[in-house]
Design a protein around this motif. Structure first.
Motif, PDB file in Angstrom:
ATOM      1  N   ALA A   1       0.836  -1.207   0.000  1.00 44.51           N
ATOM      2  CA  ALA A   1       0.000   0.000   0.000  1.00 44.51           C
ATOM      3  C   ALA A   1       0.869   1.255   0.000  1.00 44.51           C
ATOM      4  CB  ALA A   1      -0.926  -0.013   1.215  1.00 44.51           C
ATOM      5  N   LEU A   2       1.954   1.228   0.769  1.00 39.84           N
ATOM      6  CA  LEU A   2       2.852   2.385   0.819  1.00 39.84           C
ATOM      7  C   LEU A   2       3.533   2.604  -0.525  1.00 39.84           C
ATOM      8  CD1 LEU A   2       4.209   4.643   2.357  1.00 39.84           C
ATOM      9  CD2 LEU A   2       5.820   2.980   3.314  1.00 39.84           C
ATOM     10  N   ALA A   3       3.886   1.527  -1.212  1.00 43.63           N
ATOM     11  CA  ALA A   3       4.492   1.674  -2.542  1.00 43.63           C
ATOM     12  C   ALA A   3       3.534   2.417  -3.476  1.00 43.63           C
ATOM     13  CB  ALA A   3       4.833   0.302  -3.112  1.00 43.63           C
ATOM     14  N   ASP A   4       2.256   2.043  -3.467  1.00 46.53           N
ATOM     15  CA  ASP A   4       1.268   2.748  -4.299  1.00 46.53           C
ATOM     16  C   ASP A   4       1.086   4.182  -3.831  1.00 46.53           C
ATOM     17  OD1 ASP A   4       0.966   0.474  -5.733  1.00 46.53           O
ATOM     18  OD2 ASP A   4      -1.068   0.001  -5.036  1.00 46.53           O
ATOM     19  N   PHE A   5       1.100   4.382  -2.508  1.00 47.07           N
ATOM     20  CA  PHE A   5       0.937   5.730  -1.943  1.00 47.07           C
ATOM     21  C   PHE A   5       2.020   6.667  -2.475  1.00 47.07           C
ATOM     22  CE2 PHE A   5       1.140   8.857   1.567  1.00 47.07           C
ATOM     23  CZ  PHE A   5      -0.214   9.141   1.721  1.00 47.07           C
ATOM     24  N   ILE A   6       3.223   6.135  -2.629  1.00 44.12           N
ATOM     25  CA  ILE A   6       4.339   6.942  -3.149  1.00 44.12           C
ATOM     26  C   ILE A   6       4.231   7.102  -4.658  1.00 44.12           C
ATOM     27  CG2 ILE A   6       6.844   7.055  -3.416  1.00 44.12           C
ATOM     28  CD1 ILE A   6       7.087   5.523  -0.757  1.00 44.12           C
ATOM     29  N   LYS A   7       4.045   5.989  -5.375  1.00 42.53           N
ATOM     30  CA  LYS A   7       4.074   6.021  -6.845  1.00 42.53           C
ATOM     31  C   LYS A   7       2.910   6.821  -7.442  1.00 42.53           C
ATOM     32  CE  LYS A   7       4.517   1.528  -7.277  1.00 42.53           C
ATOM     33  NZ  LYS A   7       4.654   0.174  -7.890  1.00 42.53           N
ATOM     34  N   GLU A   8       1.766   6.813  -6.769  1.00 41.53           N
ATOM     35  CA  GLU A   8       0.600   7.523  -7.299  1.00 41.53           C
ATOM     36  C   GLU A   8       0.566   8.997  -6.921  1.00 41.53           C
ATOM     37  OE1 GLU A   8      -2.832   5.299  -6.068  1.00 41.53           O
ATOM     38  OE2 GLU A   8      -2.153   3.456  -7.064  1.00 41.53           O
ATOM     39  N   GLY A   9       1.597   9.482  -6.228  1.00 40.55           N
ATOM     40  CA  GLY A   9       1.705  10.900  -5.923  1.00 40.55           C
ATOM     41  C   GLY A   9       1.081  11.330  -4.612  1.00 40.55           C
ATOM     42  N   HIS A  10       0.457  10.404  -3.891  1.00 40.19           N
ATOM     43  CA  HIS A  10      -0.187  10.781  -2.627  1.00 40.19           C
ATOM     44  C   HIS A  10       0.843  11.206  -1.583  1.00 40.19           C
ATOM     45  CE1 HIS A  10      -3.693   9.018  -4.436  1.00 40.19           C
ATOM     46  NE2 HIS A  10      -3.171   7.805  -4.429  1.00 40.19           N
ATOM     47  N   PHE A  11       2.010  10.566  -1.606  1.00 41.37           N
ATOM     48  CA  PHE A  11       3.035  10.870  -0.611  1.00 41.37           C
ATOM     49  C   PHE A  11       3.521  12.314  -0.746  1.00 41.37           C
ATOM     50  CE2 PHE A  11       7.485  10.904   0.832  1.00 41.37           C
ATOM     51  CZ  PHE A  11       7.339  10.403   2.114  1.00 41.37           C
ATOM     52  N   SER A  12       3.866  12.729  -1.947  1.00 44.24           N
ATOM     53  CA  SER A  12       4.377  14.088  -2.145  1.00 44.24           C
ATOM     54  C   SER A  12       3.311  15.126  -1.805  1.00 44.24           C
ATOM     55  CB  SER A  12       4.865  14.273  -3.585  1.00 44.24           C
ATOM     56  OG  SER A  12       3.813  14.037  -4.508  1.00 44.24           O
ATOM     57  N   ARG A  13       2.047  14.832  -2.153  1.00 42.72           N
ATOM     58  CA  ARG A  13       0.969  15.777  -1.811  1.00 42.72           C
ATOM     59  C   ARG A  13       0.773  15.854  -0.293  1.00 42.72           C
ATOM     60  NH1 ARG A  13      -1.141  13.631  -6.697  1.00 42.72           N
ATOM     61  NH2 ARG A  13      -2.260  11.952  -5.593  1.00 42.72           N
ATOM     62  N   HIS A  14       0.894  14.703   0.375  1.00 39.65           N
ATOM     63  CA  HIS A  14       0.740  14.697   1.830  1.00 39.65           C
ATOM     64  C   HIS A  14       1.861  15.504   2.494  1.00 39.65           C
ATOM     65  CE1 HIS A  14      -0.311  13.281   5.819  1.00 39.65           C
ATOM     66  NE2 HIS A  14       0.929  12.842   5.989  1.00 39.65           N
ATOM     67  N   VAL A  15       3.082  15.329   2.021  1.00 42.32           N
ATOM     68  CA  VAL A  15       4.202  16.089   2.582  1.00 42.32           C
ATOM     69  C   VAL A  15       3.982  17.584   2.396  1.00 42.32           C
ATOM     70  CG1 VAL A  15       6.664  16.600   2.307  1.00 42.32           C
ATOM     71  CG2 VAL A  15       5.884  14.225   2.360  1.00 42.32           C
ATOM     72  N   ALA A  16       3.513  17.995   1.230  1.00 46.87           N
ATOM     73  CA  ALA A  16       3.247  19.414   0.984  1.00 46.87           C
ATOM     74  C   ALA A  16       2.180  19.946   1.940  1.00 46.87           C
ATOM     75  CB  ALA A  16       2.823  19.624  -0.467  1.00 46.87           C
ATOM     76  N   ARG A  17       1.118  19.153   2.158  1.00 46.59           N
ATOM     77  CA  ARG A  17       0.069  19.578   3.100  1.00 46.59           C
ATOM     78  C   ARG A  17       0.620  19.697   4.514  1.00 46.59           C
ATOM     79  NH1 ARG A  17      -3.127  15.813   0.240  1.00 46.59           N
ATOM     80  NH2 ARG A  17      -2.795  14.269   1.900  1.00 46.59           N
ATOM     81  N   MET A  18       1.469  18.757   4.891  1.00 44.61           N
ATOM     82  CA  MET A  18       2.017  18.792   6.248  1.00 44.61           C
ATOM     83  C   MET A  18       2.962  19.975   6.444  1.00 44.61           C
ATOM     84  SD  MET A  18       0.503  16.486   7.934  1.00 44.61           S
ATOM     85  CE  MET A  18      -0.852  17.044   6.895  1.00 44.61           C
ATOM     86  N   ARG A  19       3.688  20.351   5.413  1.00 45.32           N
ATOM     87  CA  ARG A  19       4.532  21.550   5.540  1.00 45.32           C
ATOM     88  C   ARG A  19       3.670  22.766   5.865  1.00 45.32           C
ATOM     89  NH1 ARG A  19       7.540  20.131   0.464  1.00 45.32           N
ATOM     90  NH2 ARG A  19       9.393  18.963   1.099  1.00 45.32           N
ATOM     91  N   ARG A  20       2.565  22.918   5.124  1.00 43.70           N
ATOM     92  CA  ARG A  20       1.670  24.053   5.392  1.00 43.70           C
ATOM     93  C   ARG A  20       1.069  23.949   6.793  1.00 43.70           C
ATOM     94  NH1 ARG A  20       0.211  22.783  -0.017  1.00 43.70           N
ATOM     95  NH2 ARG A  20      -1.635  21.639   0.692  1.00 43.70           N
ATOM     96  N   CYS A  21       0.639  22.745   7.150  1.00 45.05           N
ATOM     97  CA  CYS A  21       0.035  22.532   8.467  1.00 45.05           C
ATOM     98  C   CYS A  21       1.015  22.863   9.589  1.00 45.05           C
ATOM     99  CB  CYS A  21      -0.447  21.087   8.574  1.00 45.05           C
ATOM    100  SG  CYS A  21      -1.051  20.595  10.202  1.00 45.05           S
ATOM    101  N   TYR A  22       2.255  22.406   9.466  1.00 47.48           N
ATOM    102  CA  TYR A  22       3.222  22.608  10.544  1.00 47.48           C
ATOM    103  C   TYR A  22       3.666  24.065  10.625  1.00 47.48           C
ATOM    104  CZ  TYR A  22       3.360  17.508  10.684  1.00 47.48           C
ATOM    105  OH  TYR A  22       3.021  16.175  10.782  1.00 47.48           O
TER     106      TYR A  22
END
Length: 519
Positions: A380-401
């Protein structure tokens, strides 16, 4: 609280073991005593289902009248109740009121006297480093990400996708070093975002960073070998090294990171632990000059550098810096990463990027010591990264933090105006509030505990005899409301401690410059 009928099967197994040993008394009395003692001691909780008399008699190989005699006595004394059409259950009662007058209840209960356990010296060191570890999430808990912001529904869909597709290999023993597609996705991510020089066959998936540290220590160092560690530094890594019998040498840290020239070169290290991208807990970023000096030092001593890149994704004013591993071209650096900070701690997935000659031995040792697992989560994590969800999540967390750090700074503003000094907060998930003395630090921690707030002492991260004082204030895992309340309390407590008088020197480091009032 209700208990399922599965307890009945466990009771039968326990009684079978009891009846297998020789003892005095009739079978009925032995059955009665076993059930009574388990109820009194709490081994059979109130509301727990018991086997039927027919089932007990059949399984234990005794007459039903034998069982009924024991059950009737327990029922008469109030220990069990029969529910028509439902079966037999442990009663809800006050044991001291229901117990027969001629029986010494206290003598039947387990002793409350603690048993002295002869822990090893390494075990005692490990336990001393653990602290309370109550696991509760509070406003200033360091290292806790914004779990409330994790895309749970998306994650559940990915998990279900791979649970339905899982083949037999997922349920067996695996020895490949991790799910192949995850190692490939990680390789692409690390090459691009962290300038790590690697191939998928150099990446070993672990159950978090702590397991990675343990593997490195077991395979590359012997008890008595020396490990250089940052001072102040991450307590989890130090605990792992110390419990493995290594001798720890604290190496001071300043605004440019680890000062290798301050270490005792007459006692060379086998391992050097460093957090160059974002030093924990000071927040310093290791300068290029220091990085080159560290690499040269490791090569001169024949030591391995453990590069812990624990939250490099969260930088707010500058792009992420290239990894030390990439600068070295691989050797002699072992790169450690984890998803506990960027996703959520309960995922329990991390990884090692190893020099190629080490990978196969580490893979085999990991399979022997820890086994491999969580292959559905890895897929599941491999798909999370390959499908772009990981990079979008990191961007959201930067704004959140950014926003959460701004909330904390605003809450602490009265104290900052009066002289409380804060770390820059240009990256990471916490701020450090610098204090004048360890006595002041400990006093604030005690007062916070009384107010239901947990503060982490900066002095606890030191090995040297004269630690600096301060508070490590995690902000990522708390809501703005929680940060406002806890931060306001801390500001008020700090001002009261100083008598409400503004400081004549010292000021807060500026917050990172961002748009719309975020730090």
């Amino acid at each position: 609280m209700s208990y399922s009928s599965s307890h009945a099967s466990w009771v039968i197994e326990a009684l079978a073991l009891t009846f297998a040993t020789d003892a005095e008394g009739t079978l009925s009395h032995r059955l009665y005593m076993a059930l009574r003692n388990w109820i009194v001691q709490g081994d059979l909780p109130q509301g727990c289902a018991l086997p039927s008399s027919r089932r007990l008699a059949s399984t234990l190989g005794v007459g039903r009248n034998t069982v009924l005699a024991a059950v009737e006595r327990l029922s008469a004394e109030g220990f069990v109740v029969s529910r028509p059409g439902a079966g037999l259950y442990v009663a809800r009662l006050d044991l001291h009121d229901a117990w027969p007058r001629d029986v010494d209840v206290a003598a039947s209960l387990p002793s409350s006297e603690p048993t002295a356990i002869p822990y090893s010296n390494r075990g005692q060191q490990l336990l001393a480093s653990c602290g309370a570890m109550d696991g509760q999430r509070r406003a200033f808990t360091p290292g806790m990400p914004a779990i409330d912001q994790f895309p749970r529904e998306l994650w559940q869909r990915l998990l279900k996708r791979h649970q339905h597709r899982a083949d037999d290999d997922v349920f067996g023993y695996a020895t490949g070093g991790g799910h192949g597609p995850l190692r490939e996705a990680l390789c692409d991510y690390l090459r691009l975002s962290r300038s790590v020089r690697c191939h998928p066959h150099q990446i070993l998936i672990t159950q978090g960073a702590q397991q990675a540290f343990e593997l490195v220590t077991r395979l590359l160092a012997d008890p008595g070998d020396r490990a250089w560690v940052e001072d102040p530094g991450y307590a989890g890594a130090k605990a792992c090294f110390a419990s493995s019998g290594l001798e720890l040498t604290p190496v001071p840290v300043d605004d440019e990171g680890l000062k290798t020239d301050a270490a005792d070169s007459a006692k060379p290290p086998r391992l050097i632990y460093a957090t160059p991208s974002h030093q924990y807990p000071s927040g310093a970023t290791m300068s290029m000059a220091r990085r080159l000096a560290l690499l040269e030092c490791a090569r001169r001593h024949g030591a391995y550098i453990i590069e812990d890149d624990y939250d490099s994704e969260f930088r707010y004013t500058t792009p992420p810096l290239a990894s030390l591993q990439g600068l070295a071209g691989g050797d002699p650096v072992i790169y450690v990463g984890t998803f506990s900070k960027v996703l959520y701690p309960g995922l329990r997935l991390g990884y090692l990027v190893l020099p190629e000659p080490l990978f196969d031995d580490f893979r085999r040792a990991n399979a022997r010591l820890h086994r491999e697992g969580q292959y559905v989560a890895q897929a599941a994590l491999a798909d999370f990264i390959k499908e772009g969800h990981f990079s979008r999540h990191v961007a959201r967390m930067r704004r959140c933090y950014r926003e959460r750090q701004a909330c904390l700074r605003q809450a602490l503003a009265p104290a900052v105006t009066a002289g409380l000094s804060l770390s820059s907060g240009q990256s990471g998930m916490h701020l450090v509030a610098h204090l004048d003395s360890v006595a002041q630090e400990q006093q604030l921690i005690r007062r916070a505990r009384q107010a239901g707030i947990t503060l982490s002492a900066l002095s606890d991260h030191y090995l040297c005899a004269s630690p600096k004082a301060g508070l490590v204030l995690g902000y990522a895992g708390s809501t703005p409301v929680q940060l406002e309340q806890a931060g306001s309390w801390l500001a008020t407590a700090w001002l009261a401690q100083r008598g409400g008088k503004p400081a004549t020197t010292g000021s807060a480091a500026p917050s990172p410059t961002t748009k719309k009032g975020t730090p």
